[in-house]
Design a protein around this motif. Structure first.
Motif, PDB file in Angstrom:
ATOM      1  N   THR A   1      -9.598  -1.257 -12.842  1.00  0.00           N
ATOM      2  CA  THR A   1      -8.978  -0.460 -11.796  1.00  0.00           C
ATOM      3  C   THR A   1      -9.601   0.922 -11.805  1.00  0.00           C
ATOM      4  OG1 THR A   1      -6.870   0.296 -10.867  1.00  0.00           O
ATOM      5  CG2 THR A   1      -7.126   0.436 -13.257  1.00  0.00           C
ATOM      6  N   LEU A   2      -9.429   1.643 -10.727  1.00  0.00           N
ATOM      7  CA  LEU A   2      -9.858   3.034 -10.628  1.00  0.00           C
ATOM      8  C   LEU A   2      -8.702   3.839 -10.039  1.00  0.00           C
ATOM      9  CD1 LEU A   2     -13.531   2.806  -9.260  1.00  0.00           C
ATOM     10  CD2 LEU A   2     -12.830   3.381 -11.584  1.00  0.00           C
ATOM     11  N   PRO A   3      -8.485   5.049 -10.515  1.00  0.00           N
ATOM     12  CA  PRO A   3      -7.397   5.853  -9.948  1.00  0.00           C
ATOM     13  C   PRO A   3      -7.716   6.279  -8.527  1.00  0.00           C
ATOM     14  CG  PRO A   3      -8.681   7.142 -11.515  1.00  0.00           C
ATOM     15  CD  PRO A   3      -9.173   5.734 -11.620  1.00  0.00           C
ATOM     16  N   ARG A   4      -6.652   6.469  -7.728  1.00  0.00           N
ATOM     17  CA  ARG A   4      -6.797   6.912  -6.345  1.00  0.00           C
ATOM     18  C   ARG A   4      -7.803   6.029  -5.595  1.00  0.00           C
ATOM     19  NH1 ARG A   4      -4.396  11.860  -5.777  1.00  0.00           N
ATOM     20  NH2 ARG A   4      -3.983  13.015  -7.700  1.00  0.00           N
ATOM     21  N   ALA A   5      -7.549   4.726  -5.608  1.00  0.00           N
ATOM     22  CA  ALA A   5      -8.517   3.777  -5.060  1.00  0.00           C
ATOM     23  C   ALA A   5      -8.800   4.029  -3.584  1.00  0.00           C
ATOM     24  CB  ALA A   5      -8.001   2.355  -5.250  1.00  0.00           C
ATOM     25  N   GLY A   6      -7.764   4.348  -2.789  1.00  0.00           N
ATOM     26  CA  GLY A   6      -7.983   4.603  -1.373  1.00  0.00           C
ATOM     27  C   GLY A   6      -8.892   5.792  -1.139  1.00  0.00           C
ATOM     28  N   SER A   7      -8.623   6.902  -1.825  1.00  0.00           N
ATOM     29  CA  SER A   7      -9.457   8.102  -1.677  1.00  0.00           C
ATOM     30  C   SER A   7     -10.845   7.873  -2.241  1.00  0.00           C
ATOM     31  CB  SER A   7      -8.791   9.289  -2.388  1.00  0.00           C
ATOM     32  OG  SER A   7      -7.542   9.581  -1.814  1.00  0.00           O
ATOM     33  N   ALA A   8     -10.937   7.166  -3.390  1.00  0.00           N
ATOM     34  CA  ALA A   8     -12.236   6.918  -4.000  1.00  0.00           C
ATOM     35  C   ALA A   8     -13.107   6.043  -3.104  1.00  0.00           C
ATOM     36  CB  ALA A   8     -12.046   6.255  -5.360  1.00  0.00           C
ATOM     37  N   GLY A   9     -12.501   5.021  -2.494  1.00  0.00           N
ATOM     38  CA  GLY A   9     -13.271   4.175  -1.584  1.00  0.00           C
ATOM     39  C   GLY A   9     -13.759   4.941  -0.373  1.00  0.00           C
ATOM     40  N   ALA A  10     -12.910   5.825   0.173  1.00  0.00           N
ATOM     41  CA  ALA A  10     -13.314   6.633   1.324  1.00  0.00           C
ATOM     42  C   ALA A  10     -14.444   7.584   0.952  1.00  0.00           C
ATOM     43  CB  ALA A  10     -12.114   7.415   1.849  1.00  0.00           C
ATOM     44  N   ALA A  11     -14.333   8.231  -0.210  1.00  0.00           N
ATOM     45  CA  ALA A  11     -15.375   9.166  -0.648  1.00  0.00           C
ATOM     46  C   ALA A  11     -16.696   8.440  -0.876  1.00  0.00           C
ATOM     47  CB  ALA A  11     -14.926   9.880  -1.922  1.00  0.00           C
ATOM     48  N   ALA A  12     -16.634   7.238  -1.483  1.00  0.00           N
ATOM     49  CA  ALA A  12     -17.853   6.466  -1.702  1.00  0.00           C
ATOM     50  C   ALA A  12     -18.488   6.054  -0.384  1.00  0.00           C
ATOM     51  CB  ALA A  12     -17.542   5.234  -2.551  1.00  0.00           C
TER      52      ALA A  12
ATOM     53  N   ASP B   1      -1.239   6.624   4.169  1.00  0.00           N
ATOM     54  CA  ASP B   1      -0.898   5.487   3.312  1.00  0.00           C
ATOM     55  C   ASP B   1      -2.140   4.840   2.706  1.00  0.00           C
ATOM     56  OD1 ASP B   1       2.130   5.067   3.592  1.00  0.00           O
ATOM     57  OD2 ASP B   1       1.475   5.287   5.684  1.00  0.00           O
ATOM     58  N   LEU B   2      -3.226   4.796   3.459  1.00  0.00           N
ATOM     59  CA  LEU B   2      -4.470   4.247   2.916  1.00  0.00           C
ATOM     60  C   LEU B   2      -5.086   5.237   1.925  1.00  0.00           C
ATOM     61  CD1 LEU B   2      -6.691   2.199   2.717  1.00  0.00           C
ATOM     62  CD2 LEU B   2      -7.648   3.049   4.876  1.00  0.00           C
ATOM     63  N   ARG B   3      -5.066   6.502   2.250  1.00  0.00           N
ATOM     64  CA  ARG B   3      -5.632   7.512   1.350  1.00  0.00           C
ATOM     65  C   ARG B   3      -4.930   7.505  -0.007  1.00  0.00           C
ATOM     66  NH1 ARG B   3      -4.569  11.526   4.310  1.00  0.00           N
ATOM     67  NH2 ARG B   3      -2.773  12.399   3.205  1.00  0.00           N
ATOM     68  N   ARG B   4      -3.618   7.258  -0.004  1.00  0.00           N
ATOM     69  CA  ARG B   4      -2.829   7.289  -1.235  1.00  0.00           C
ATOM     70  C   ARG B   4      -2.697   5.921  -1.893  1.00  0.00           C
ATOM     71  NH1 ARG B   4       2.302  11.228   0.353  1.00  0.00           N
ATOM     72  NH2 ARG B   4       1.086  13.118   0.755  1.00  0.00           N
ATOM     73  N   ALA B   5      -3.323   4.901  -1.314  1.00  0.00           N
ATOM     74  CA  ALA B   5      -3.182   3.558  -1.853  1.00  0.00           C
ATOM     75  C   ALA B   5      -3.773   3.476  -3.267  1.00  0.00           C
ATOM     76  CB  ALA B   5      -3.886   2.540  -0.950  1.00  0.00           C
ATOM     77  N   GLU B   6      -3.082   2.771  -4.139  1.00  0.00           N
ATOM     78  CA  GLU B   6      -3.505   2.618  -5.530  1.00  0.00           C
ATOM     79  C   GLU B   6      -3.647   1.142  -5.860  1.00  0.00           C
ATOM     80  OE1 GLU B   6      -4.331   4.864  -7.645  1.00  0.00           O
ATOM     81  OE2 GLU B   6      -3.346   6.772  -7.123  1.00  0.00           O
ATOM     82  N   LEU B   7      -4.509   0.855  -6.837  1.00  0.00           N
ATOM     83  CA  LEU B   7      -4.604  -0.492  -7.382  1.00  0.00           C
ATOM     84  C   LEU B   7      -3.624  -0.645  -8.527  1.00  0.00           C
ATOM     85  CD1 LEU B   7      -8.491  -0.914  -7.455  1.00  0.00           C
ATOM     86  CD2 LEU B   7      -6.892  -1.935  -5.827  1.00  0.00           C
ATOM     87  N   PRO B   8      -3.070  -1.837  -8.722  1.00  0.00           N
ATOM     88  CA  PRO B   8      -2.131  -2.040  -9.826  1.00  0.00           C
ATOM     89  C   PRO B   8      -2.804  -1.777 -11.164  1.00  0.00           C
ATOM     90  CG  PRO B   8      -2.107  -3.902  -8.317  1.00  0.00           C
ATOM     91  CD  PRO B   8      -3.265  -3.054  -7.925  1.00  0.00           C
ATOM     92  N   ARG B   9      -2.033  -1.279 -12.112  1.00  0.00           N
ATOM     93  CA  ARG B   9      -2.567  -1.014 -13.454  1.00  0.00           C
ATOM     94  C   ARG B   9      -2.029  -2.051 -14.438  1.00  0.00           C
ATOM     95  NH1 ARG B   9      -4.723   4.160 -13.759  1.00  0.00           N
ATOM     96  NH2 ARG B   9      -4.353   5.429 -11.921  1.00  0.00           N
TER      97      ARG B   9
END
Length: 472
Positions: free
Chosen positions: A348-359, A464-472
Motif C-alpha cells: 500500500t501507499l499512503p494518500r493513494a488518491g493524491s499520489a496517483g494524481a501526482a504521478a 473524495d478521490l483525492r482523499r481516497a486511501e488503500l486499506p492497510r
C-alpha cells in the motif's frame, strides 16, 4: 420459491498475498494465460503477413477490437452474474480450443486469411467476457488489505509475459511456422485452467452492502481470509445453480427464507439488462469510482498514442533507428516494472488518491518532454521516468478501482474501465499518427500531455478521490 444457501466455511487469514498459495496459483494461471496471449498475437501477425497483403494483415490484427469493445459491458454483467472464476475458466477453455483447432488446420492445409480473421473475431468475443472477469477475480481471491499488493504482482506478471511471450512466439515460428506457434499459445493458455480450478474463492458480500455513494469499505463483512466452500463441481463454492451466500450477482438474488428467521419473500428475477443498468447507476452515483474512471480515461487517451505510434515516428525523425527505439521502449518497461514491484513490495501507499494524481501529472510532463530531447540517452532517461510515473499511477488507480468497488459490481466496473482503455484509447493511435504528419511531434506530444495531465487535475479536484486511501 425460496433459495436455501449452505453457510460457507471460514478459514483463518492467509497472510500477505505474496506468501498466499491461493493467490500464487491465481497469479501462475494469469501469467501463463498472458504469455499465451503474447505468443498468439505473434503467431497471428506472422500468419496474416504470410497469407495476404500488409493492409489485409493489419485488418486481421485489428478485427478483434470491434467485438471486444461492443460486447465488454455485457461481459461485465456475465462476470458478475456467474462468478469471475467460472467465466475465466470457460473463456480460457474456449480460447485454447480455438487456437489448437487453427494450429491443427494449419498443419494439414493453408485455409487463408478467412480462418485467421475468424479466429481474431472469436478472441475478441471471448475477450469481452474474459477481461472484466479477470479484473473482478482478485477481490474473490484475497482480502481488501492485500488488493494493492496483488495489483503490483499482476503488473509484474504482465511485464514478464511481455518480455517472455514475444521471444517464445518467435521461437515457435522459427521452429515450425505459424502452426507451431499457435500450438504453443494454446498449450500455455491450457496451463491456466487447472490452476484456476484449484483456486478457492472468498465469500462475496451482497450487492449494495457498500456505501454506493462513497466507498465499499462496509461491503467486506466477511473476515479476512474467508473462503466459500461448497460441493464439488461448482467453482464458486456454492451448490450447483445456487449463488454463493450473499452473492446477488447470480440470475436470482438471494432472499430470506424460514431458516433466516424471516418471512419468505418471492424472488425477483434479475435480467441482464437490469444488471447492466444497475451497474452503470452504481458507477454514476459513486463519489470515488465515477471520477476515477474519468481519470483513467484521460490518462489512457493521452498516453497510448505517443507511447505507441508516436514513439516510432519520433525515433524515425530523430534518426535513432530501431535499436534506439528499442532502448527507449525497454526503459519505459523497466520503469513500469519498478512501479509494479514497489506496490507489490509495500502492499500500500499512503494518500493513494493524491499520489496517483501526482504521478499522472508528473508522467504527463515527461510525455511532453520526450519529444524535445535530441539524443537517445536523454530519451531513455525520460522514458524511464514515464514508465515509473505512469506505471505507479496506473497501479494505484487499478488498486483503488478494486478496493472502492462493491465486489458484486466489480465485473461491471472493470468492464466500463476496460472499454475506455481497450476501446477508446486505441482510437487515438491513428489520430496521433495523422496529427504528427500535419503538425510534427512536438505539438502532438504536448497536446497528449495536456490530455493526460487533465486526468491528474480531475483526481486532485474531486475531494473524495483525492482523499481516497488503500486499506492497510
Amino acid at each position: 420459491m425460496t433459495t436455501t444457501v449452505i453457510p460457507p466455511a471460514v478459514r483463518p487469514p492467509a497472510g500477505p498475498a505474496h506468501r498466499d498459495g491461493n493467490v500464487l496459483r491465481w497469479l501462475g494461471a494469469y501469467t501463463a494465460s498472458m504469455i499465451g496471449d503474447n505468443v498468439f498475437y505473434i503467431a497471428l501477425s506472422w500468419a496474416a503477413v504470410r497469407s495476404g497483403t500488409p493492409s489485409q494483415a493489419g485488418l486481421v490484427m485489428a478485427v478483434s477490437a470491434v467485438p471486444r469493445a461492443l460486447l465488454m459491458l455485457g461481459g461485465g454483467v456475465v462476470a458478475d452474474r456467474f462468478g469471475p472464476r467460472r467465466v475465466v475458466i470457460g473463456s480460457d477453455a474456449v480460447r485454447c480450443a480455438a487456437v489448437l483447432t487453427v494450429a491443427a488446420l494449419l498443419f494439414v492445409a493453408h485455409p487463408g486469411l478467412w480462418l485467421l480473421a475468424l479466429l481474431a473475431v472469436v478472441f475478441g468475443i471471448v475477450d469481452a467476457v474474459f477481461m472484466p472477469a479477470v479484473g473482478a477475480l482478485p477481490a474473490r481471491v484475497t482480502g481488501r488489505d492485500q488488493l494493492a499488493r496483488v495489483q503490483g504482482m499482476r503488473g509484474l506478471a504482465v511485464r514478464f509475459a511481455n518480455v517472455v511471450g514475444a521471444p517464445l512466439g518467435g521461437l515457435g515460428v522459427a521452429l515450425g511456422g505459424s502452426a507451431t506457434a499457435f500450438a504453443l499459445a494454446g498449450l500455455l493458455i491450457a496451463v491456466s485452467v487447472p490452476l484456476l480450478i484449484s483456486v478457492r474463492m472468498r465469500e462475496t458480500p451482497p450487492a449494495g452492502g457498500a456505501n454506493t455513494a462513497n466507498t465499499a469499505d462496509a461491503a467486506n463483512t466477511a473476515p479476512a481470509g474467508a473462503e466459500a466452500v461448497g460441493p464439488p463441481g461448482d467453482p464458486d463454492g456454492s451448490p450447483d445453480g445456487v449463488p454463493a451466500r450473499g452473492d446477488a450477482s447470480g440470475p436470482h438474488a438471494r432472499v430470506p427464507d424460514a431458516e433466516d428467521g424471516a418471512a419468505a419473500v418471492p424472488e425477483r428475477p434479475a435480467t441482464a439488462w437490469r444488471d447492466l443498468r444497475d451497474g452503470l447507476r452504481y458507477i454514476r452515483g459513486h463519489r470515488v469510482l465515477a471520477p476515477l474512471i474519468v481519470t483513467i480515461a484521460l490518462g489512457d487517451l493521452g498516453f497510448v498514442g505517443p507511447l505507441n505510434v508516436g514513439l516510432a515516428l519520433l525515433a524515425d525523425r530523430r534518426g535513432w533507428g530501431a535499436s534506439g527505439m528499442g532502448l527507449v521502449v525497454a526503459a519505459f518497461g523497466a520503469g513500469a516494472g519498478a512501479a509494479a514491484l514497489l506496490l507489490a513490495w509495500r502492499g500500500t501507499l499512503p494518500r493513494a488518491g493524491s499520489a496517483g494524481a501526482a504521478a499522472l501529472l508528473g508522467g504527463s510532463v515527461a510525455i511532453g518532454a520526450l519529444a524535445q530531447v535530441p539524443g537517445v540517452g536523454a530519451a531513455v532517461g525520460v522514458a524511464l521516468a514515464i514508465g515509473l510515473l505512469a506505471g505507479l499511477s496506473g497501479a494505484l488507480c487499478g488498486a483503488l478501482l478494486q478496493t472502492q468497488s462493491d465486489p458484486a459490481y466489480l465485473g461491471r466496473v472493470t468492464a466500463v474501465a476496460g472499454i475506455v482503455s481497450l476501446g477508446l484509447a486505441p482510437l487515438s493511435m491513428p489520430l496521433t499518427a495523422a496529427a504528427i504528419g500535419w503538425w510534427g511531434t512536438g505539438p502532438v506530444f504536448a497536446g497528449s500531455a495536456v490530455v493526460c495531465g487533465l486526468g491528474g487535475v480531475v483526481a486532485l479536484a474531486v475531494r473524495d478521490l483525492r482523499r481516497a486511501e488503500l486499506p492497510r
